[in-house]
Design a protein around this motif. Structure first.
Motif, PDB file in Angstrom:
ATOM      1  N   VAL A 167      67.949  -4.425 -19.498  1.00 54.79           N
ATOM      2  CA  VAL A 167      68.470  -3.441 -20.452  1.00 54.79           C
ATOM      3  C   VAL A 167      68.139  -3.854 -21.884  1.00 54.79           C
ATOM      4  N   VAL A 168      68.396  -5.120 -22.217  1.00 58.34           N
ATOM      5  CA  VAL A 168      68.160  -5.578 -23.587  1.00 58.34           C
ATOM      6  C   VAL A 168      66.670  -5.566 -23.920  1.00 58.34           C
ATOM      7  N   VAL A 169      65.846  -6.112 -23.032  1.00 60.76           N
ATOM      8  CA  VAL A 169      64.403  -6.161 -23.286  1.00 60.76           C
ATOM      9  C   VAL A 169      63.835  -4.748 -23.404  1.00 60.76           C
ATOM     10  N   ALA A 170      64.299  -3.846 -22.547  1.00 59.83           N
ATOM     11  CA  ALA A 170      63.807  -2.471 -22.597  1.00 59.83           C
ATOM     12  C   ALA A 170      64.111  -1.827 -23.942  1.00 59.83           C
ATOM     13  N   PHE A 171      65.338  -1.939 -24.411  1.00 58.33           N
ATOM     14  CA  PHE A 171      65.690  -1.297 -25.674  1.00 58.33           C
ATOM     15  C   PHE A 171      65.071  -2.005 -26.866  1.00 58.33           C
ATOM     16  N   MET A 172      64.829  -3.292 -26.767  1.00 58.04           N
ATOM     17  CA  MET A 172      64.075  -3.963 -27.819  1.00 58.04           C
ATOM     18  C   MET A 172      62.672  -3.379 -27.915  1.00 58.04           C
ATOM     19  N   GLY A 173      62.044  -3.166 -26.763  1.00 56.61           N
ATOM     20  CA  GLY A 173      60.703  -2.591 -26.752  1.00 56.61           C
ATOM     21  C   GLY A 173      60.693  -1.131 -27.157  1.00 56.61           C
ATOM     22  N   PHE A 174      61.651  -0.347 -26.623  1.00 60.59           N
ATOM     23  CA  PHE A 174      61.721   1.063 -26.996  1.00 60.59           C
ATOM     24  C   PHE A 174      61.932   1.217 -28.507  1.00 60.59           C
ATOM     25  N   GLY A 175      62.738   0.322 -29.074  1.00 59.96           N
ATOM     26  CA  GLY A 175      63.079   0.413 -30.482  1.00 59.96           C
ATOM     27  C   GLY A 175      61.965   0.036 -31.427  1.00 59.96           C
ATOM     28  N   LEU A 176      60.867  -0.480 -30.912  1.00 62.25           N
ATOM     29  CA  LEU A 176      59.742  -0.794 -31.787  1.00 62.25           C
ATOM     30  C   LEU A 176      59.058   0.465 -32.303  1.00 62.25           C
ATOM     31  N   SER A 177      59.053   1.526 -31.515  1.00 66.14           N
ATOM     32  CA  SER A 177      58.341   2.750 -31.906  1.00 66.14           C
ATOM     33  C   SER A 177      59.229   3.984 -31.925  1.00 66.14           C
ATOM     34  N   GLN A 178      60.546   3.808 -31.731  1.00 60.40           N
ATOM     35  CA  GLN A 178      61.476   4.934 -31.752  1.00 60.40           C
ATOM     36  C   GLN A 178      62.857   4.406 -32.141  1.00 60.40           C
ATOM     37  N   SER A 179      63.571   5.129 -32.987  1.00 60.75           N
ATOM     38  CA  SER A 179      64.920   4.700 -33.393  1.00 60.75           C
ATOM     39  C   SER A 179      65.917   5.087 -32.301  1.00 60.75           C
ATOM     40  N   MET A 180      65.910   4.334 -31.217  1.00 62.78           N
ATOM     41  CA  MET A 180      66.772   4.648 -30.077  1.00 62.78           C
ATOM     42  C   MET A 180      68.245   4.504 -30.417  1.00 62.78           C
ATOM     43  N   LEU A 181      68.606   3.564 -31.287  1.00 61.29           N
ATOM     44  CA  LEU A 181      70.005   3.329 -31.607  1.00 61.29           C
ATOM     45  C   LEU A 181      70.546   4.308 -32.634  1.00 61.29           C
ATOM     46  N   ARG A 182      69.716   5.196 -33.156  1.00 59.10           N
ATOM     47  CA  ARG A 182      70.187   6.284 -34.013  1.00 59.10           C
ATOM     48  C   ARG A 182      70.179   7.619 -33.260  1.00 59.10           C
ATOM     49  N   ASP A 183      69.853   7.565 -31.994  1.00 57.03           N
ATOM     50  CA  ASP A 183      69.897   8.741 -31.128  1.00 57.03           C
ATOM     51  C   ASP A 183      71.167   8.660 -30.275  1.00 57.03           C
ATOM     52  N   PRO A 184      71.982   9.718 -30.207  1.00 55.07           N
ATOM     53  CA  PRO A 184      73.230   9.648 -29.441  1.00 55.07           C
ATOM     54  C   PRO A 184      73.028   9.217 -27.993  1.00 55.07           C
TER      55      PRO A 184
END
Length: 422
Positions: A347-364
């Motif tokens: 989970v952590v590694v995935a969101f670290m990678g997703f967050g490199l090219s998309q602001s996942m933590l600013r999406d509900p």
């Protein structure tokens, strides 16, 4: 909000002695609290809350505090492990089914389930990968309880998650997936016989190739589009999808250079960026977005070094703890601890990678997915460790009532302040 309400009810009804917190529990709570409070402080100094698509982002700064409440409740009344595994599998199956329906039946090029296609594809990919963990890690007695059809359902769930990611055209997820697959293969190397591990890798690679070359899949088209966008950007045309993303990162770096310590603040980032757009420094298409398409760049530009440190702590501290528990679970041959520790690390590694090219933590959906999956993995891991008399960190029982009470009053105070400011 339903989960928060249930958490408050659980905290009020259960005894204080239940679910004693250990030092690592408190560490997780602290990183959630610091990340949330820094975001709230940024909102206070700027006088503006996040907006998000359709105005859905106003509560985002409070959500990490809510996640801490859920963690406290689940440490007292842990969720069922089988509910977790089948919940992940059903989620992946629904994501794959929705993506296939929208793409093949409705003719949509990038299915999105009524949301942004990027978080939809990313979360589906993660759910599919987590479905593999049950097959890789839960062997022996627990695996013996699974019938052939149940194992087939888990395999189908993994394929459905991958299919949803492929059809959604999320290029960032495709970049991250090799790392996730490598982590699963490492766990398989430890848990599975060599022949089964080779078979798993071969099936996985064959599935990926088959999905990539589906007649109507968007993989080859999206990759070709990315190469073309990059070529056009080097020639001075920044209006393409990838070109605008590079422009946003370039604007973010310029914003960081001007205010590196505390950043520009919520809302003021967009104002300064749009001012530079009006001056002709960046492509006008950049102004259509309320974020910089990268959690790292966006957080650094808004909240400076302080915010960046809180983001890295939110990623790296849980990741370190999950890896530590996985290693100890391997030494103790505790497969359930290995399974939930691996799930948390994914989970952590995935969101670290997703967050490199998309602001996942600013999406509900992105923030809810990250916090929900993180807290669930952590509480299930601690349940497995404690139920097997696993040797972990010592419980800090004297701090438990203080931490619980502080979190409860803090959330009530923040929510009341938010309501009064409306």
């Amino acid at each position: 909000m339903l989960a928060v309400g249930m958490a408050l009810l659980c905290l009020a009804a259960c005894q204080r002695e239940a679910g004693r917190l250990a030092a690592d529990d408190i560490a997780i709570l602290l990183v959630l609290m610091v990340f949330s409070l820094l975001w709230l402080a940024d909102v206070w100094r700027a006088g503006q809350w996040p907006v998000g698509a359709g105005g859905e982002g106003r509560w985002l700064p409070v959500w990490p505090l809510f996640a801490g409440l859920v963690l406290l409740a689940w440490r007292r009344v842990p969720p069922s492990p089988m509910v977790w595994w089948w919940g992940v599998a059903v989620g992946a199956l629904f994501a794959g089914g929705i993506a296939a329906y929208e793409h093949f039946w409705l003719g949509r090029w990038r299915p999105d389930n009524g949301m942004n296609a990027i978080p939809f594809g990313n979360i589906a990919l993660l759910l599919g990968t987590l479905s593999l963990v049950a097959l890789v890690s839960l062997r022996g007695e627990r695996a013996g309880r699974l019938g052939v059809w149940q194992k087939a359902l888990l395999v189908l769930a993994a394929l459905a998650g991958l299919l949803a990611s492929v059809l959604s055209g999320t290029r960032g997820g495709w970049v991250v997936f090799p790392t996730l697959a490598l982590l699963v293969c490492v766990a398989a190397f430890v848990s599975l016989p060599r022949r089964r591990m080779v078979a798993l890798v071969a099936i996985l690679m064959a599935t990926l190739l088959a999905m990539a070359f589906l007649p109507r899949a968007s993989v080859t088209a999206r990759v070709g589009e990315g190469v073309e966008n990059l070529q056009r950007y080097t020639q001075g045309e920044a209006g393409s999808s990838l070109g605008l993303r590079l422009e946003m990162w370039r604007a973010g770096w310029l914003l960081i250079q001007h205010k590196p310590l505390l950043g520009w603040g919520e809302g003021k980032l967009e104002s300064q960026r749009d001012l530079w757009v009006a001056e002709g420094r960046f492509n006008r298409g950049v102004s259509r977005y309320d974020q910089l398409h990268s959690d790292t760049v966006d957080t650094f530009a808004r909240r400076g070094v302080v915010g960046l440190v809180s983001l890295l702590a939110l990623y790296l501290l849980p990741l370190g703890l999950f890896c530590r528990y996985w290693y100890r679970g391997v030494k103790a041959r505790n497969r359930e601890v290995q399974a939930f520790a691996l799930s948390g690390a994914l989970v952590v590694v995935a969101f670290m990678g997703f967050g490199l090219s998309q602001s996942m933590l600013r999406d509900p959906r992105g923030l809810a997915g990250f916090l929900g999956l993180l807290v669930a993995c952590w509480c299930l891991l601690k349940r497995a460790a404690e139920s097997q008399a696993y040797v972990g960190l010592r419980p800090s029982t004297s701090l438990c009532p203080w931490v619980n009470t502080t979190y409860e009053w803090m959330v009530c105070f923040v929510v009341c302040r938010y309501r009064l400011s409306q």
